[in-house]
Design a protein around this motif. Structure first.
Motif, mmCIF file in Angstrom:
data_model
loop_
_atom_site.group_PDB
_atom_site.id
_atom_site.type_symbol
_atom_site.label_atom_id
_atom_site.label_comp_id
_atom_site.label_asym_id
_atom_site.label_seq_id
_atom_site.Cartn_x
_atom_site.Cartn_y
_atom_site.Cartn_z
ATOM 1 N N GLY A 121 -1.554 3.576 -10.099
ATOM 2 C CA GLY A 121 -2.263 4.592 -9.334
ATOM 3 C C GLY A 121 -2.774 4.013 -8.026
ATOM 4 O O GLY A 121 -2.444 2.899 -7.645
ATOM 5 N N GLY A 122 -3.586 4.789 -7.358
ATOM 6 C CA GLY A 122 -4.151 4.309 -6.109
ATOM 7 C C GLY A 122 -4.330 5.427 -5.108
ATOM 8 O O GLY A 122 -4.016 6.592 -5.383
ATOM 9 N N LEU A 123 -4.848 5.059 -3.945
ATOM 10 C CA LEU A 123 -5.125 6.012 -2.877
ATOM 11 C C LEU A 123 -4.056 5.915 -1.797
ATOM 12 O O LEU A 123 -3.677 4.815 -1.379
ATOM 13 C CB LEU A 123 -6.498 5.712 -2.262
ATOM 14 N N VAL A 124 -3.563 7.068 -1.327
ATOM 15 C CA VAL A 124 -2.605 7.119 -0.226
ATOM 16 C C VAL A 124 -3.237 7.944 0.892
ATOM 17 O O VAL A 124 -3.563 9.120 0.701
ATOM 18 C CB VAL A 124 -1.269 7.767 -0.648
ATOM 19 N N ARG A 125 -3.405 7.310 2.055
ATOM 20 C CA ARG A 125 -4.017 7.985 3.214
ATOM 21 C C ARG A 125 -2.897 8.492 4.124
ATOM 22 O O ARG A 125 -2.165 7.705 4.700
ATOM 23 C CB ARG A 125 -4.938 7.022 3.954
ATOM 24 N N VAL A 126 -2.812 9.813 4.243
ATOM 25 C CA VAL A 126 -1.745 10.443 5.013
ATOM 26 C C VAL A 126 -2.332 11.040 6.288
ATOM 27 O O VAL A 126 -3.393 11.672 6.261
ATOM 28 C CB VAL A 126 -1.051 11.558 4.198
ATOM 29 N N LEU A 160 6.147 0.406 1.280
ATOM 30 C CA LEU A 160 6.973 0.952 0.210
ATOM 31 C C LEU A 160 6.889 0.122 -1.068
ATOM 32 O O LEU A 160 7.319 0.565 -2.135
ATOM 33 C CB LEU A 160 8.432 1.056 0.664
ATOM 34 N N GLN A 161 6.355 -1.102 -0.967
ATOM 35 C CA GLN A 161 6.168 -1.922 -2.155
ATOM 36 C C GLN A 161 4.939 -1.491 -2.950
ATOM 37 O O GLN A 161 4.743 -1.918 -4.080
ATOM 38 C CB GLN A 161 6.035 -3.386 -1.751
ATOM 39 N N VAL A 162 4.089 -0.671 -2.338
ATOM 40 C CA VAL A 162 2.919 -0.142 -3.032
ATOM 41 C C VAL A 162 3.345 1.074 -3.850
ATOM 42 O O VAL A 162 3.885 2.043 -3.308
ATOM 43 C CB VAL A 162 1.819 0.258 -2.022
ATOM 44 N N ALA A 163 3.138 1.034 -5.145
ATOM 45 C CA ALA A 163 3.648 2.074 -6.043
ATOM 46 C C ALA A 163 3.161 3.464 -5.654
ATOM 47 O O ALA A 163 3.937 4.429 -5.656
ATOM 48 C CB ALA A 163 3.238 1.753 -7.482
ATOM 49 N N ALA A 164 1.890 3.598 -5.322
ATOM 50 C CA ALA A 164 1.345 4.915 -4.984
ATOM 51 C C ALA A 164 1.974 5.456 -3.710
ATOM 52 O O ALA A 164 2.308 6.652 -3.620
ATOM 53 C CB ALA A 164 -0.179 4.818 -4.825
ATOM 54 N N VAL A 165 2.155 4.605 -2.721
ATOM 55 C CA VAL A 165 2.767 5.028 -1.457
ATOM 56 C C VAL A 165 4.224 5.412 -1.688
ATOM 57 O O VAL A 165 4.702 6.432 -1.175
ATOM 58 C CB VAL A 165 2.657 3.920 -0.393
ATOM 59 N N ALA A 166 4.949 4.609 -2.455
ATOM 60 C CA ALA A 166 6.355 4.902 -2.744
ATOM 61 C C ALA A 166 6.491 6.247 -3.462
ATOM 62 O O ALA A 166 7.406 7.029 -3.172
ATOM 63 C CB ALA A 166 6.962 3.781 -3.584
ATOM 64 N N ALA A 167 5.568 6.535 -4.385
ATOM 65 C CA ALA A 167 5.607 7.819 -5.092
ATOM 66 C C ALA A 167 5.371 8.979 -4.123
ATOM 67 O O ALA A 167 6.052 10.006 -4.189
ATOM 68 C CB ALA A 167 4.553 7.839 -6.196
ATOM 69 N N ALA A 168 4.421 8.798 -3.222
ATOM 70 C CA ALA A 168 4.138 9.846 -2.234
ATOM 71 C C ALA A 168 5.333 10.076 -1.319
ATOM 72 O O ALA A 168 5.673 11.218 -0.996
ATOM 73 C CB ALA A 168 2.900 9.469 -1.421
ATOM 74 N N VAL A 169 5.987 9.003 -0.903
ATOM 75 C CA VAL A 169 7.157 9.116 -0.032
ATOM 76 C C VAL A 169 8.266 9.890 -0.734
ATOM 77 O O VAL A 169 8.902 10.773 -0.130
ATOM 78 C CB VAL A 169 7.656 7.721 0.401
#
Length: 311
Positions: A90-95, A277-286
């Motif tokens: 999990g984690g936070l993604v700032r868009v 893209l190596q960050v799981a949360a960011v990759a999921a958002a992408v």
């Protein structure tokens, strides 16, 4: 080279002075001067030169700042990846995103991401592409939804970042259904030389196109909210231009939306540092953003269709 010295350099480059950089970083001015001297000694070349009352980066300074941005990106990615592993992915993604993508794409993305990955939290900040680009470069945002026109060159500052194309959309003329041009399948800008216009603040391309056609547009309202623009057009104040993406979300009753002929397509794309893209949360958002953009693009709008004859 020391990472803290690189932070000092990037802040000096941003603010244009040792004093201003010191205030931002919470240092004294002599401390900033010392860090800069140490960094220039390590590099073996001047990084800044004094120009008038301010400072300007040398060519070597520009190169080092560009690499410093990449280094900070790797560090942020490492920090978020560690946090994601601790939180089981999990984690936070700032868009950061431009207006019409906030209206159409991001609500769907948040819904789908929430259903598939409830452990991933998202924040959204609306910004024009120039500001969004800056927020991504400085690490204040993890990824951005940006746009530019198909005939434009790669914007400055994106050379070292990852750009993922999402979709294209058209520009539409928005008018009342009783407008003389509402029955046309498309509308040419030259046909609206005498119109009153309801426009957004950022309209340089529109004004330039009107000038090239030999007229100055009569702008009677400046509004940066899509629904407010439509409401003013529906009231009879004037006509407007809006993106196809914004019109996917909602069209006021009584309005006609027709594609603007001879106008370039707008490209929507994702911008981020490759390491993110190596960050799981960011990759999921992408992944969700790309899938959502494909769905919207494949749906095919009906907003551009003129009413049938006699209908």
């Amino acid at each position: 080279m020391d990472v803290q010295q690189l932070r000092v350099l990037t802040e000096v480059a941003r603010t244009g002075s040792y004093t201003a950089a010191a205030q931002v970083l919470g240092y004294t001015q002599p401390a900033v001067s010392y860090q800069m001297r140490r960094l220039q000694q390590a590099v073996g070349a001047p990084l800044v030169v004094r120009v008038g009352r301010g400072l300007q980066l040398t060519e070597v300074g520009h190169v080092l700042v560009r690499h410093a941005d990449a280094i900070f990106s790797v560090m942020r990615a490492a920090d978020q990846e560690v946090a994601s592993v601790v939180a089981h992915g999990g984690g936070l993604v700032r868009v950061v995103a431009f207006q019409s993508s906030c209206v159409t794409l991001m609500p769907r993305v948040i819904q789908q991401l929430g259903a598939a990955r409830p452990d991933v939290r998202v924040t959204v900040e609306q910004a024009e592409p120039v500001e969004a680009r800056r927020l991504i470069r400085t690490g204040e945002a993890d990824l951005g939804l940006l746009c530019n026109w198909e005939n434009e060159e790669l914007p400055e500052g994106e050379e070292t970042m990852l750009r993922l194309e999402l979709m294209t959309d058209r520009r539409f003329v928005v008018m009342r259904e009783d407008h003389p041009l509402a029955g046309r399948p498309t509308v040419d800008l030259a046909e609206l030389a005498e119109a009153n216009w309801v426009m957004e603040s950022f309209r340089d391309r529109f004004v330039a196109a009107c000038t090239n056609l030999g007229f100055a547009p009569r702008v009677v309202a400046t509004v940066d909210d899509a629904l407010a623009i439509q409401a003013l057009v529906a009231s009879g104040l004037g006509v407007s231009m809006m993106s196809e993406l914004a019109l996917h979300a909602h069209v006021f009753p009584g309005l006609a939306c027709r594609p603007l002929s001879n106008w370039p397509l707008r490209r929507t794309y994702l911008l981020l540092w490759p390491d993110m893209l190596q960050v799981a949360a960011v990759a999921a958002a992408v992944r969700v953003i790309r899938a959502t953009a494909q769905e919207v693009a494949a749906a095919g709008p009906t907003i551009g269709q003129a009413p049938p004859s006699g209908g």
